[in-house]
Design an enzyme around this catalytic site. Sequence first.
Site, mmCIF file in Angstrom:
data_model
loop_
_atom_site.group_PDB
_atom_site.id
_atom_site.type_symbol
_atom_site.label_atom_id
_atom_site.label_comp_id
_atom_site.label_asym_id
_atom_site.label_seq_id
_atom_site.Cartn_x
_atom_site.Cartn_y
_atom_site.Cartn_z
ATOM 1 C CB CYS A 113 9.237 54.211 -51.738
ATOM 2 S SG CYS A 113 10.293 55.376 -50.873
ATOM 3 C CG HIS A 250 11.651 50.537 -52.490
ATOM 4 N ND1 HIS A 250 12.226 51.523 -53.258
ATOM 5 C CD2 HIS A 250 11.483 51.072 -51.243
ATOM 6 C CE1 HIS A 250 12.401 52.607 -52.522
ATOM 7 N NE2 HIS A 250 11.958 52.354 -51.292
ATOM 8 C CG ASN A 280 14.776 54.735 -50.443
ATOM 9 O OD1 ASN A 280 14.225 54.830 -51.548
ATOM 10 N ND2 ASN A 280 14.107 54.502 -49.336
HETATM 11 O O1 UT7 Z 1 11.600 53.718 -48.779
HETATM 12 C C1 UT7 Z 1 10.641 53.882 -47.807
HETATM 13 C C2 UT7 Z 1 10.786 52.889 -46.787
HETATM 14 N N1 UT7 Z 1 11.877 53.199 -45.915
HETATM 15 C C3 UT7 Z 1 12.505 52.225 -45.361
HETATM 16 O O2 UT7 Z 1 12.226 51.104 -45.671
HETATM 17 C C4 UT7 Z 1 13.501 52.501 -44.265
HETATM 18 C C5 UT7 Z 1 13.236 51.552 -43.141
HETATM 19 N N2 UT7 Z 1 14.125 51.675 -42.022
HETATM 20 C C6 UT7 Z 1 15.449 51.396 -42.073
HETATM 21 O O3 UT7 Z 1 15.979 51.120 -43.113
HETATM 22 C C7 UT7 Z 1 16.223 51.346 -40.777
HETATM 23 O O4 UT7 Z 1 15.334 51.436 -39.700
HETATM 24 C C8 UT7 Z 1 17.273 52.487 -40.665
HETATM 25 C C9 UT7 Z 1 18.430 52.228 -41.617
HETATM 26 C C10 UT7 Z 1 16.636 53.809 -40.928
HETATM 27 C C11 UT7 Z 1 17.852 52.510 -39.245
HETATM 28 O O5 UT7 Z 1 18.383 51.256 -38.891
HETATM 29 P P1 UT7 Z 1 18.028 50.600 -37.477
HETATM 30 O O6 UT7 Z 1 18.813 49.366 -37.347
HETATM 31 O O7 UT7 Z 1 16.539 50.496 -37.408
HETATM 32 O O8 UT7 Z 1 18.623 51.659 -36.454
HETATM 33 P P2 UT7 Z 1 17.867 52.565 -35.368
HETATM 34 O O9 UT7 Z 1 17.067 53.620 -36.025
HETATM 35 O O10 UT7 Z 1 17.183 51.655 -34.384
HETATM 36 O O11 UT7 Z 1 19.079 53.241 -34.661
HETATM 37 C C12 UT7 Z 1 20.025 52.476 -33.882
HETATM 38 C C13 UT7 Z 1 20.997 53.457 -33.290
HETATM 39 C C14 UT7 Z 1 20.321 54.597 -32.529
HETATM 40 O O12 UT7 Z 1 21.141 54.933 -31.446
HETATM 41 P P3 UT7 Z 1 20.772 54.436 -29.952
HETATM 42 O O13 UT7 Z 1 19.419 55.017 -29.671
HETATM 43 O O14 UT7 Z 1 20.754 52.944 -30.040
HETATM 44 O O15 UT7 Z 1 21.866 54.992 -29.120
HETATM 45 C C15 UT7 Z 1 20.352 55.750 -33.521
HETATM 46 O O16 UT7 Z 1 20.345 57.010 -32.887
HETATM 47 O O17 UT7 Z 1 21.773 54.075 -34.322
HETATM 48 C C16 UT7 Z 1 21.672 55.512 -34.221
HETATM 49 N N3 UT7 Z 1 21.720 56.072 -35.562
HETATM 50 C C17 UT7 Z 1 22.884 56.290 -36.203
HETATM 51 N N4 UT7 Z 1 24.167 56.113 -35.818
HETATM 52 C C18 UT7 Z 1 25.116 56.426 -36.711
HETATM 53 C C19 UT7 Z 1 20.701 56.424 -36.373
HETATM 54 N N5 UT7 Z 1 21.182 56.885 -37.545
HETATM 55 C C20 UT7 Z 1 22.532 56.806 -37.469
HETATM 56 C C21 UT7 Z 1 23.572 57.123 -38.350
HETATM 57 N N6 UT7 Z 1 24.832 56.917 -37.934
HETATM 58 N N7 UT7 Z 1 23.355 57.608 -39.579
#
Ligand code: UT7
Length: 323
Positions: A113, A250, A280
Amino acid sequence: MRRSVITATGSYLPERILTNKELSEMVDTTDEWIVSRSGIESRHIAADDELTSDLATHAARAALDMAGLDANDIDLIIVATATPDETFPATATVVQKNLGMKGGFAFDIQAVCTGFLYALATADNFVKSGQVNRALVIGAETFSRIIDWTDRGTCVLFADGAGAVILEAAEGAGTSDDRGILTSHLHSDGEKHDLLYVDGGPSSTQTTGFLRMAGPEVFRHAVTNLTSVVHEALAATGLTAADIDWLIPHQANKRIIDGTGRKLKLSPDKVVVTVHKHGNTSAASVPLALDEAVRDGRIQRGQLLLLEAMGGGFTWGSALLRW
Ligand code: UT7
């Protein structure tokens, strides 16, 4: 002092738009979750017969048209991509052929990225050294090809697209009032490999592999690293965040963009945001956002632009430039 000035921009997005609603029919997710956690509403996905080089070529042609130049006016092409057409040769050489460019040289840069920032800094150094007068710098990706479409943690985030700029040599006084790239800063930290990587490759598995990401850990590092690399660029030029006219970040996650903007005390109307409709697009995201804000007239000559990105490796970087 020799400077490199961005004299034109271009971009390309594949025709097919994939909505959150469609994704909610493919994996266990909802439009509400995707929008609230990432800010993404829709993204573009390349057609089966569209390659990264095709996207890059479209973006390059748009930039050449804006500049009123022919491909043979260009000395160097750099394509930043983590999704090349083939393991080799470089996608940049395919773009060179597609554009009908007979001389010069072309190569790819791989910094995921952050690839566009790495490519821009590299081209800037070629221009400043006098080895190159005009460079075409492209970020182009088909991330849809390395996405595990059963992994809801990543498939809702990444997408395809390409953006390009033309960099030309110009004389400056050596002050921060000069037009062109004033400073650029690149970093990497190989210790963070396991937080964001592709689980395949020619030397390891002889397969292409799929993107794997520890989202919350990447998120935490992103705001910290991006804020620090922006401050580094400002410190190197004696400018302050208040001098920035446009932050072109980004486009990974609206919450990361907002968090970085808040830490810099930048008004949200000084931040170019496209993540809601592009997702992204990795190395393509910054030049795609830049092209949009140039073409709709937001970016005006003389303004100060701060470009930043962070990605797998980890890699992160910034460029401060006067338009
Ligand atoms: O470009 C390179 C750099 N990349 C980035 O900058 C990405 C950085 N990370 C992010 O943008 C965020 O961490 C994400 C968008 C990937 C995830 O958001 P988050 O607020 O950190 O959510 P999380 O991964 O902590 O997940 C929260 C909950 C989990 O469920 P439990 O364990 O709380 O029951 C996940 O399993 O949301 C669940 N989850 C989803 N639910 C519905 C994860 N993906 C999804 C989904 N739909 N697509």
